[in-house]
Design a protein around this motif. Structure first.
Motif, PDB file in Angstrom:
ATOM      1  N   TYR A   1      -6.299 -14.437  -9.271  1.00  0.00           N
ATOM      2  CA  TYR A   1      -6.022 -13.175  -8.589  1.00  0.00           C
ATOM      3  C   TYR A   1      -4.603 -13.177  -8.006  1.00  0.00           C
ATOM      4  O   TYR A   1      -3.842 -12.226  -8.186  1.00  0.00           O
ATOM      5  CB  TYR A   1      -7.061 -12.954  -7.489  1.00  0.00           C
ATOM      6  CG  TYR A   1      -6.751 -11.808  -6.576  1.00  0.00           C
ATOM      7  CD1 TYR A   1      -6.928 -10.491  -6.992  1.00  0.00           C
ATOM      8  CD2 TYR A   1      -6.278 -12.029  -5.283  1.00  0.00           C
ATOM      9  CE1 TYR A   1      -6.646  -9.429  -6.150  1.00  0.00           C
ATOM     10  CE2 TYR A   1      -5.993 -10.976  -4.434  1.00  0.00           C
ATOM     11  CZ  TYR A   1      -6.172  -9.677  -4.874  1.00  0.00           C
ATOM     12  OH  TYR A   1      -5.882  -8.631  -4.049  1.00  0.00           O
TER      13      TYR A   1
ATOM     14  N   GLU B   1      -2.111  -5.252  -3.104  1.00  0.00           N
ATOM     15  CA  GLU B   1      -2.358  -4.483  -4.324  1.00  0.00           C
ATOM     16  C   GLU B   1      -1.913  -3.037  -4.156  1.00  0.00           C
ATOM     17  O   GLU B   1      -1.264  -2.477  -5.028  1.00  0.00           O
ATOM     18  CB  GLU B   1      -3.860  -4.472  -4.655  1.00  0.00           C
ATOM     19  CG  GLU B   1      -4.371  -5.725  -5.281  1.00  0.00           C
ATOM     20  CD  GLU B   1      -5.829  -5.584  -5.674  1.00  0.00           C
ATOM     21  OE1 GLU B   1      -6.168  -4.646  -6.436  1.00  0.00           O
ATOM     22  OE2 GLU B   1      -6.632  -6.411  -5.222  1.00  0.00           O
ATOM     23  N   THR B   2      -2.313  -2.428  -3.050  1.00  0.00           N
ATOM     24  CA  THR B   2      -2.088  -1.008  -2.824  1.00  0.00           C
ATOM     25  C   THR B   2      -1.030  -0.827  -1.755  1.00  0.00           C
ATOM     26  O   THR B   2      -1.065  -1.486  -0.724  1.00  0.00           O
ATOM     27  CB  THR B   2      -3.397  -0.339  -2.381  1.00  0.00           C
ATOM     28  OG1 THR B   2      -4.404  -0.640  -3.346  1.00  0.00           O
ATOM     29  CG2 THR B   2      -3.244   1.165  -2.270  1.00  0.00           C
TER      30      THR B   2
ATOM     31  N   SER C   1      -2.023 -12.927 -10.694  1.00  0.00           N
ATOM     32  CA  SER C   1      -2.005 -11.583 -11.294  1.00  0.00           C
ATOM     33  C   SER C   1      -1.258 -10.600 -10.394  1.00  0.00           C
ATOM     34  O   SER C   1      -0.544  -9.726 -10.894  1.00  0.00           O
ATOM     35  CB  SER C   1      -3.426 -11.082 -11.574  1.00  0.00           C
ATOM     36  OG  SER C   1      -4.091 -10.719 -10.384  1.00  0.00           O
ATOM     37  N   LEU C   2      -1.400 -10.725  -9.078  1.00  0.00           N
ATOM     38  CA  LEU C   2      -0.651  -9.856  -8.168  1.00  0.00           C
ATOM     39  C   LEU C   2       0.845 -10.103  -8.282  1.00  0.00           C
ATOM     40  O   LEU C   2       1.646  -9.178  -8.230  1.00  0.00           O
ATOM     41  CB  LEU C   2      -1.086 -10.069  -6.720  1.00  0.00           C
ATOM     42  CG  LEU C   2      -2.354  -9.406  -6.251  1.00  0.00           C
ATOM     43  CD1 LEU C   2      -2.586  -9.691  -4.768  1.00  0.00           C
ATOM     44  CD2 LEU C   2      -2.326  -7.914  -6.489  1.00  0.00           C
ATOM     45  N   GLU C   3       1.212 -11.360  -8.419  1.00  0.00           N
ATOM     46  CA  GLU C   3       2.636 -11.690  -8.528  1.00  0.00           C
ATOM     47  C   GLU C   3       3.252 -11.169  -9.816  1.00  0.00           C
ATOM     48  O   GLU C   3       4.434 -10.853  -9.841  1.00  0.00           O
ATOM     49  CB  GLU C   3       2.845 -13.204  -8.437  1.00  0.00           C
ATOM     50  CG  GLU C   3       2.653 -13.716  -7.056  1.00  0.00           C
ATOM     51  CD  GLU C   3       3.313 -15.055  -6.826  1.00  0.00           C
ATOM     52  OE1 GLU C   3       3.614 -15.766  -7.802  1.00  0.00           O
ATOM     53  OE2 GLU C   3       3.524 -15.389  -5.648  1.00  0.00           O
ATOM     54  N   SER C   4       2.466 -11.084 -10.865  1.00  0.00           N
ATOM     55  CA  SER C   4       3.017 -10.633 -12.146  1.00  0.00           C
ATOM     56  C   SER C   4       2.922  -9.118 -12.316  1.00  0.00           C
ATOM     57  O   SER C   4       3.402  -8.577 -13.309  1.00  0.00           O
ATOM     58  CB  SER C   4       2.327 -11.349 -13.303  1.00  0.00           C
ATOM     59  OG  SER C   4       0.949 -11.048 -13.315  1.00  0.00           O
ATOM     60  N   ASP C   5       2.325  -8.429 -11.362  1.00  0.00           N
ATOM     61  CA  ASP C   5       2.207  -6.974 -11.407  1.00  0.00           C
ATOM     62  C   ASP C   5       3.604  -6.352 -11.323  1.00  0.00           C
ATOM     63  O   ASP C   5       4.403  -6.715 -10.452  1.00  0.00           O
ATOM     64  CB  ASP C   5       1.335  -6.506 -10.241  1.00  0.00           C
ATOM     65  CG  ASP C   5       1.025  -5.019 -10.289  1.00  0.00           C
ATOM     66  OD1 ASP C   5       1.950  -4.210 -10.531  1.00  0.00           O
ATOM     67  OD2 ASP C   5      -0.145  -4.659 -10.060  1.00  0.00           O
ATOM     68  N   VAL C   6       3.894  -5.397 -12.196  1.00  0.00           N
ATOM     69  CA  VAL C   6       5.229  -4.784 -12.238  1.00  0.00           C
ATOM     70  C   VAL C   6       5.584  -4.075 -10.930  1.00  0.00           C
ATOM     71  O   VAL C   6       6.763  -3.918 -10.613  1.00  0.00           O
ATOM     72  CB  VAL C   6       5.384  -3.805 -13.431  1.00  0.00           C
ATOM     73  CG1 VAL C   6       5.302  -4.544 -14.751  1.00  0.00           C
ATOM     74  CG2 VAL C   6       4.355  -2.698 -13.370  1.00  0.00           C
ATOM     75  N   ALA C   7       4.577  -3.675 -10.151  1.00  0.00           N
ATOM     76  CA  ALA C   7       4.848  -3.025  -8.865  1.00  0.00           C
ATOM     77  C   ALA C   7       5.343  -4.030  -7.818  1.00  0.00           C
ATOM     78  O   ALA C   7       5.988  -3.644  -6.848  1.00  0.00           O
ATOM     79  CB  ALA C   7       3.596  -2.325  -8.346  1.00  0.00           C
ATOM     80  N   ASN C   8       5.063  -5.313  -8.023  1.00  0.00           N
ATOM     81  CA  ASN C   8       5.446  -6.346  -7.055  1.00  0.00           C
ATOM     82  C   ASN C   8       6.658  -7.166  -7.491  1.00  0.00           C
ATOM     83  O   ASN C   8       7.393  -7.671  -6.641  1.00  0.00           O
ATOM     84  CB  ASN C   8       4.268  -7.284  -6.804  1.00  0.00           C
ATOM     85  CG  ASN C   8       3.097  -6.570  -6.186  1.00  0.00           C
ATOM     86  OD1 ASN C   8       3.263  -5.682  -5.346  1.00  0.00           O
ATOM     87  ND2 ASN C   8       1.897  -6.926  -6.598  1.00  0.00           N
TER      88      ASN C   8
END
Length: 183
Positions: A18, A92-93, A21-28
């Motif tokens: 988890y 996330e949000t 996955s947050l670190e690789s999110d394009v928003a982050n």
């Protein structure tokens, strides 16, 4: 409207998919320098660090594991000078006030449980939302590390500066006495 209820729990190795996955999110990605999974494992195990999963308690049907909304890392928790770093805060949000609640929880932890004298962070200059949040939460800009991080992706290829901000224990106590730290 009630304020969302959040709590911090220690990150488990089973949470690392988890976290990654947050670190690789394009928003982050524009705002952090992602770590390898092994670095997160080290932060979980190293006594000087605290690695937390941020969970929201007021989501309908939430149970352990499915109420995760982000993670945070503190470093320097055993620093003999009482200088603790907020190394990472990723949610996330965005735009729902959850960052403010998290920052307040982390300040409270740093100053009341870990007995910090100084709680500090660095933030990329391009992260205007975070800069505004930290300033409104009482963090003071100490300086800039000019063009100290490489920025690439989506046509960008250059450098950004890191802005170092901190809060001292007496500043936290004053904000608490004025009711500026919430409950």
């Amino acid at each position: 409207m009630n304020q969302p209820r959040l709590h911090l729990r220690p990150t488990m190795l089973s949470d690392l998919d988890y976290v990654v996955s947050l670190e690789s999110d394009v928003a982050n990605l524009p705002f952090i320098t992602p770590w390898e999974r092994m670095q997160h494992e080290g932060a979980i195990r190293f006594p000087d660090s605290r690695h937390f999963i941020i969970e929201r308690d007021d989501l309908p049907g939430s149970t352990a594991g499915n109420s995760r909304i982000g993670y945070a890392i503190l470093q320097g928790c055993r620093n003999p000078h009482g200088s603790i770093e907020m190394k990472r805060l990723v949610l996330e949000t965005k735009g729902q006030g959850l960052g403010r609640i998290c920052v307040r929880e982390l300040k409270k932890l740093a100053f009341t449980q870990l007995h910090a004298h100084r709680f500090w962070l660095d933030v990329k200059a391009l992260n205007a939302r975070a800069l505004k949040l930290y300033a409104s939460e009482g963090f003071v800009e100490e300086g800039r590390l000019r063009e100290s991080v490489r920025v690439t992706g989506e046509g960008a290829d250059g450098y950004d500066s890191l802005i170092v901000m901190s809060m001292l224990d007496r500043e936290y106590r004053a904000r608490t006495a004025l009711g500026e730290e919430g409950t």
